[in-house]
Design a protein around this motif. Structure first.
Motif, short mmCIF file in Angstrom:
data_model
loop_
_atom_site.label_atom_id
_atom_site.label_comp_id
_atom_site.label_asym_id
_atom_site.label_seq_id
_atom_site.Cartn_x
_atom_site.Cartn_y
_atom_site.Cartn_z
N ALA A 177 0.83 -1.21 0.00
CA ALA A 177 0.00 0.00 0.00
C ALA A 177 0.86 1.26 0.00
N LEU A 178 1.88 1.31 0.84
CA LEU A 178 2.73 2.50 0.92
C LEU A 178 3.49 2.73 -0.39
N ALA A 179 4.01 1.66 -0.98
CA ALA A 179 4.78 1.80 -2.21
C ALA A 179 3.90 2.33 -3.34
N ARG A 180 2.72 1.77 -3.49
CA ARG A 180 1.82 2.23 -4.56
C ARG A 180 1.36 3.66 -4.31
N ASP A 181 1.10 4.00 -3.07
CA ASP A 181 0.66 5.35 -2.73
C ASP A 181 1.77 6.36 -2.99
N LEU A 182 2.99 6.00 -2.64
CA LEU A 182 4.12 6.89 -2.87
C LEU A 182 4.27 7.19 -4.36
N GLU A 183 4.16 6.18 -5.19
CA GLU A 183 4.28 6.40 -6.63
C GLU A 183 3.14 7.28 -7.15
N ARG A 184 1.93 7.10 -6.61
CA ARG A 184 0.81 7.93 -7.04
C ARG A 184 1.06 9.41 -6.74
N HIS A 185 1.83 9.67 -5.70
CA HIS A 185 2.12 11.06 -5.32
C HIS A 185 3.43 11.56 -5.93
N GLY A 186 3.97 10.84 -6.90
CA GLY A 186 5.13 11.30 -7.63
C GLY A 186 6.47 10.88 -7.07
N GLY A 187 6.49 10.13 -5.98
CA GLY A 187 7.75 9.63 -5.44
C GLY A 187 8.29 8.48 -6.27
N GLU A 188 9.58 8.29 -6.23
CA GLU A 188 10.22 7.19 -6.97
C GLU A 188 10.88 6.23 -6.00
N ILE A 189 10.87 4.95 -6.36
CA ILE A 189 11.45 3.90 -5.53
C ILE A 189 12.47 3.13 -6.36
N PHE A 190 13.62 2.90 -5.77
CA PHE A 190 14.68 2.15 -6.45
C PHE A 190 15.18 1.06 -5.51
N GLU A 191 15.30 -0.15 -6.04
CA GLU A 191 15.82 -1.28 -5.27
C GLU A 191 17.22 -1.63 -5.76
N HIS A 192 17.91 -2.50 -4.96
CA HIS A 192 19.27 -2.94 -5.29
C HIS A 192 20.17 -1.73 -5.55
N SER A 193 19.97 -0.71 -4.73
CA SER A 193 20.71 0.56 -4.88
C SER A 193 21.33 0.91 -3.53
N ARG A 194 22.38 0.21 -3.18
CA ARG A 194 23.01 0.40 -1.87
C ARG A 194 23.84 1.68 -1.84
N VAL A 195 23.58 2.52 -0.85
CA VAL A 195 24.35 3.73 -0.65
C VAL A 195 25.63 3.38 0.11
N LEU A 196 26.77 3.72 -0.47
CA LEU A 196 28.06 3.39 0.12
C LEU A 196 28.65 4.54 0.92
N GLY A 197 28.19 5.74 0.66
CA GLY A 197 28.71 6.90 1.37
C GLY A 197 27.99 8.16 0.91
N VAL A 198 28.13 9.20 1.70
CA VAL A 198 27.54 10.50 1.37
C VAL A 198 28.60 11.56 1.60
N ARG A 199 28.79 12.42 0.61
CA ARG A 199 29.76 13.51 0.77
C ARG A 199 29.12 14.82 0.30
N GLY A 200 29.69 15.89 0.74
CA GLY A 200 29.16 17.19 0.36
C GLY A 200 27.93 17.55 1.18
N ASP A 201 27.39 18.72 0.86
CA ASP A 201 26.30 19.23 1.66
C ASP A 201 25.21 19.85 0.80
N ARG A 202 25.55 20.73 -0.10
CA ARG A 202 24.55 21.46 -0.90
C ARG A 202 24.94 21.40 -2.38
N PRO A 203 24.57 20.34 -3.09
CA PRO A 203 23.80 19.19 -2.63
C PRO A 203 24.70 18.11 -2.06
N ALA A 204 24.09 17.17 -1.36
CA ALA A 204 24.81 15.98 -0.93
C ALA A 204 24.95 15.03 -2.11
N ARG A 205 26.06 14.33 -2.15
CA ARG A 205 26.29 13.36 -3.22
C ARG A 205 26.36 11.97 -2.59
#
Length: 495
Positions: A177-205
């Motif tokens: 339910a949440l996944a389908r609702d999120l897409e209806r409101h324009g959100g995007e979902i991606f799987e198998h997309s592991r975040v390894l690190g975050v750098r920077g601030d504006r914007p963050a990478r």
């Protein structure tokens, strides 16, 4: 090992995130907290993406027991011992708001929910005192609990505290339910997309295995943070719990219940096609430190089949969650003063109500709103010092464990491989090697956790390598299952 909730053909699937994309907010983690945070932000008009390292609900949410309760076993009594009445009240207020939001959402989106009383019961006279403390804390926080001398469970008890009108659900229904609702409101979902690190601030990478994406703000909703800044790994204790679904002849108790004393067992019913299943959970142990996780599952099975004659197991699964050293969750900026990088962690196995509360607080912070109760659970709260003593003891113990594990005698590398379903750590020259046999395939990987260097141990219930320091888990081939580690166990180094 697939949970009852994830054993279904209609779970949606999503692509990997393409490199180079940019979003207003990236939510890391596709469980309840991450999806709800993303949905709330998408409803407000934000550009939002959810990045999930595996598949939606693969870690804690899809392996929950599915109880939406404010009573929460012994949790309130433990908070009351360490915090003020005001803080206890704020915690209960947060969970109540999260619970009520979730119940409204389920009603509006046709997610089935069963209303049930929730019981915390005693098995011994010592446990009776603990349950009494739960009752006192609940009443202090304004909950309408009552004492029940005989809760009507099919095994001996020594009394229980009862909170009426709580709820349970199938976590798979909620994820869909949440996944389908999120897409209806324009959100995007991606799987198998592991975040390894975050750098920077504006914007963050955000760095991934095959590129990076940009975001104005980042929310870490990954159980335990996958970034070490802020040192949350040192303030959290991982705990792994096992669960079973069983087909049981005859009627089942129409309650949710959990024992206050050891060995603690949790139970509820679950609606399935053609009837009900009994869901029991227990066998909790610190992540990576069970001598035999399989024996914990076997003991849980023996308990369930003894007290529910004729029961047969249909599903087995396990879940890991994290307890804050001061007993409270942490929700807010990852670093003091930050308005770009947020985190939610430390739900201590009660993440359905609290996970939604965290999403309400996080989305409010991003949108520059305010939740009155959020101050009590924010990440850099003044009263965090109340958990400092426990954090010091925890990390001192982990340091001793790290040294001992590296110094322990090991079987030297040998042609005699472990039997099917087993693994061991061998000494290969000066290197520690994790060797296992799963489905007839012998694999050798480095035995050193890629987070902070702990020596992994074999989980014979789930065929995984688990780190005893901070709860990172790896598949037999070294692939990361859950963090704080983000990098796989490598090939064993040469002599």
């Amino acid at each position: 090992m697939t949970s009852l909730w994830l054993d279904r053909p209609d779970l949606p699937t999503f692509p990997r995130v393409p490199g180079g994309r940019g979003f207003g907010v990236v939510v890391v983690g596709g469980g309840l907290t991450g999806l709800t945070t993303a949905l709330l932000l998408a409803r407000a008009g934000c550009s939002v993406a959810v990045l999930e390292a595996r598949t939606l609900g693969a870690v804690t949410t899809g392996n929950t027991t599915g109880k939406i309760t404010v009573l929460q076993g012994t949790k309130l009594a433990r908070i009351a011992r360490r915090h003020s009445r005001r803080t206890l009240g704020a915690y209960v207020e947060a969970n109540t708001e999260g619970q009520q939001w979730l119940l409204r959402y389920c009603a509006e989106h046709d997610v089935p929910v069963q209303r049930r009383p929730d019981l915390t019961f005693a098995q011994t006279e010592e446990g009776r005192d603990v349950v009494g403390a739960v009752q006192d804390a609940a009443r202090e926080a304004g909950l309408p609990v009552e004492w029940v001398e005989d809760p009507g469970l099919p095994f001996p008890t020594r009394g229980a505290v009862r909170l009426a009108n709580q709820a349970q659900l199938n976590a798979g229904d909620l994820l869909v339910a949440l996944a389908r609702d999120l897409e209806r409101h324009g959100g995007e979902i991606f799987e198998h997309s592991r975040v390894l690190g975050v750098r920077g601030d504006r914007p963050a990478r955000l760095r991934l295995a095959d590129g990076e994406v940009r975001a104005d703000r980042v929310v870490l909703a990954t159980g335990t943070p996958v970034l070490d800044r802020g040192g949350f790994f040192a303030r959290l204790a991982p705990s792994r719990t096992h669960a079973l679904a069983l087909a049981v002849p005859g009627p089942l108790p129409q309650v949710m219940a959990i024992a206050a004393d050891a060995p603690s067992h949790s139970l509820r019913t679950a609606q399935v096609t053609g009837g009900e299943r009994l869901v029991v959970a227990g066998g909790s142990h610190p992540g990576g430190r069970a001598v035999s996780a399989r024996e914990h599952v076997a003991e849980l099975t023996r308990w369930a089949t003894t007290h529910f004659p004729g029961a047969t197991v249909t599903h087995r699964w396990s879940a890991q969650d994290y307890r804050g050293t001061d007993e409270l969750p942490s929700v807010g900026p990852l670093m003091p003063g930050s308005d770009r990088l947020f985190v939610a962690t430390g739900f201590d196995k009660w993440g359905l109500a609290m996970g939604v509360a965290a999403a309400l607080a996080l989305s409010s912070a991003v949108l520059e709103g305010h939740m009155p109760w959020a101050r009590a659970v924010r990440t850099w709260r003044p009263n965090a010092v109340t958990g400092l003593d426990r954090a010091v003891r925890l990390n001192a113990g982990l340091a001793v464990r790290l040294v001992a594990d590296h110094a322990s005698p090991r079987v030297r590398s040998t042609a005699v491989v472990p039997p099917e379903g087993q693994g061991r750590v061998e000494l290969r020259g000066r290197r520690l090697v994790a060797v296992s046999t799963v489905d007839g395939v012998v694999r050798r990987v480095s035995a050193t956790c890629t987070h902070l260097g702990g020596v992994v141990s074999w989980n014979d219930a789930e065929m995984s390598w688990d780190c005893p320091l901070h709860g990172s888990r790896f598949a037999a081939d070294g692939t990361v299952l859950e963090g704080p580690a983000t990098c796989a166990l490598g090939a064993p180094a040469e002599r």
